[in-house]
Design a protein around this motif. Structure first.
Motif, mmCIF file in Angstrom:
data_model
loop_
_atom_site.group_PDB
_atom_site.id
_atom_site.type_symbol
_atom_site.label_atom_id
_atom_site.label_comp_id
_atom_site.label_asym_id
_atom_site.label_seq_id
_atom_site.Cartn_x
_atom_site.Cartn_y
_atom_site.Cartn_z
ATOM 1 N N ASP A 111 -52.948 45.309 -112.437
ATOM 2 C CA ASP A 111 -51.668 45.305 -111.712
ATOM 3 C C ASP A 111 -51.830 45.309 -110.196
ATOM 4 O OD1 ASP A 111 -50.176 45.312 -114.101
ATOM 5 O OD2 ASP A 111 -50.273 47.496 -114.248
ATOM 6 N N ALA A 112 -52.997 44.943 -109.701
ATOM 7 C CA ALA A 112 -53.213 44.896 -108.250
ATOM 8 C C ALA A 112 -52.664 43.603 -107.657
ATOM 9 C CB ALA A 112 -54.702 45.015 -107.933
ATOM 10 N N ARG A 113 -52.306 43.643 -106.388
ATOM 11 C CA ARG A 113 -51.981 42.430 -105.633
ATOM 12 C C ARG A 113 -53.276 42.010 -104.980
ATOM 13 N NH1 ARG A 113 -50.985 37.820 -104.486
ATOM 14 N NH2 ARG A 113 -49.533 37.134 -102.879
ATOM 15 N N ALA A 114 -53.963 41.070 -105.622
ATOM 16 C CA ALA A 114 -55.355 40.783 -105.245
ATOM 17 C C ALA A 114 -55.559 39.380 -104.695
ATOM 18 C CB ALA A 114 -56.265 41.010 -106.455
ATOM 19 N N ALA A 115 -54.660 38.941 -103.830
ATOM 20 C CA ALA A 115 -54.798 37.613 -103.229
ATOM 21 C C ALA A 115 -55.761 37.694 -102.046
ATOM 22 C CB ALA A 115 -53.437 37.088 -102.780
ATOM 23 N N GLY A 116 -57.015 37.975 -102.370
ATOM 24 C CA GLY A 116 -58.044 38.116 -101.353
ATOM 25 C C GLY A 116 -59.109 37.045 -101.480
ATOM 26 N N ASN A 117 -60.122 37.155 -100.648
ATOM 27 C CA ASN A 117 -61.219 36.189 -100.614
ATOM 28 C C ASN A 117 -62.427 36.775 -101.343
ATOM 29 O OD1 ASN A 117 -63.192 34.345 -100.024
ATOM 30 N ND2 ASN A 117 -62.893 34.369 -97.808
ATOM 31 N N PHE A 118 -62.632 36.309 -102.593
ATOM 32 C CA PHE A 118 -63.727 36.785 -103.432
ATOM 33 C C PHE A 118 -64.856 35.747 -103.520
ATOM 34 C CE2 PHE A 118 -59.941 39.013 -104.945
ATOM 35 C CZ PHE A 118 -60.383 40.299 -105.170
ATOM 36 N N ASN A 119 -65.007 34.917 -102.514
ATOM 37 C CA ASN A 119 -66.058 33.898 -102.534
ATOM 38 C C ASN A 119 -67.413 34.513 -102.866
ATOM 39 O OD1 ASN A 119 -65.561 31.067 -100.374
ATOM 40 N ND2 ASN A 119 -63.990 32.199 -101.472
ATOM 41 N N LYS A 120 -68.068 33.959 -103.882
ATOM 42 C CA LYS A 120 -69.430 34.358 -104.271
ATOM 43 C C LYS A 120 -69.544 35.846 -104.618
ATOM 44 C CE LYS A 120 -71.549 30.594 -101.652
ATOM 45 N NZ LYS A 120 -72.517 30.214 -100.593
ATOM 46 N N ALA A 121 -68.438 36.473 -104.943
ATOM 47 C CA ALA A 121 -68.486 37.880 -105.352
ATOM 48 C C ALA A 121 -68.956 37.991 -106.799
ATOM 49 C CB ALA A 121 -67.108 38.516 -105.206
#
Length: 257
Positions: free
Chosen positions: A131-141
């Protein structure tokens, strides 16, 4: 060129930008991005105060494993290279926070907000983003086994100034992750490892899955309307009705059974 937090914020307000353009012009070797101005003990003491606020705090490289940040304001905080293994971040505000190569394995971020957070190269194995608002940058995570049940990584389509802001998992390893019921509208998943990942009931409409590996993924009830699957691997899908794939774009250019 170095940008202050204020300058970054002004750039956000000024024009529609992508989740990555915040990186442009930022000196990642500067003290603001590499050094801490607090110790672990000082952080824990600050958290003990009513209405703890660590927005903009420089906590780079600190061992913050297991620390309770529940509901804390960490907006624009610098946590590059920090160890947040097993940390409790439920309901925390991590909007525009910097978490480059942070270690967050097993961290709980249920209901947290990570709008435009920068998590490039972060280790997030088994982290819980329910339920998180996770519009982040997860490049190569590394998102192996991460939980995104009911999470929102999609673009803000109703806000033109933020229309390009969406989750970006380009090249991420999300093997065995759970995106059940997640909103992934226009999310970028290109070249991501999505093997054995569960997208049951997820909204992947207009998502970019080009070059992604979905071998063994579950897409039961997922919405792939106009999702781009160019060169994606769609083999050995689990209990997935073939009709689910029909609305996708470039299906003939994907690798599938």
């Amino acid at each position: 060129m170095r940008l202050t937090s204020a300058a970054i914020l002004l750039s956000l307000i000024g024009a529609p930008i992508s989740a990555q353009s915040i990186m442009a012009g930022v000196d990642l070797t500067s003290p603001a991005m590499t050094e801490a101005t607090m110790t672990r003990d000082e952080v824990i003491a600050a958290l003990a105060a009513p209405h703890a606020d660590l927005s903009g705090a420089r906590l780079n490289g600190l061992d913050l494993s297991g620390v309770n940040f529940k509901g804390v304001n960490l907006r624009l905080a610098r946590l590059n290279g920090a160890d947040l293994t097993g940390a409790l971040l439920d309901g925390a505000n991590l909007d525009q926070a910097w978490l480059l190569k942070a270690r967050m394995d097993g961290a709980s971020l249920r209901g947290a907000s990570l709008f435009q957070a920068q998590l490039i190269g972060a280790s997030l194995k088994s982290a819980d983003f329910t339920d998180a608002r996770a519009a982040g940058n997860f490049n190569k995570a590394d998102l192996t086994g991460a939980i995104f049940v009911g999470a929102d990584l999609g673009a803000e389509l109703g806000n033109q100034s933020m229309g390009l802001m969406r989750g970006d998992l380009t090249g991420a390893n999300a093997r065995g992750a759970d995106f059940t019921g997640a909103r992934l509208v226009r999310t970028v998943l290109s070249f991501a490892t999505l093997t054995d990942t569960d997208f049951s009931g997820a909204d992947l409409s207009t998502a970019n899955l080009a070059g992604a590996d979905l071998t063994g993924a579950r897409l039961t009830g997922a919405d792939l309307t106009e999702a781009d699957v160019t060169s994606a691997r769609l083999s050995a899908l689990v209990e997935t009705d073939p009709a689910v794939l029909r609305p996708a774009l470039n299906l003939k250019r994907a690798f599938h059974d």
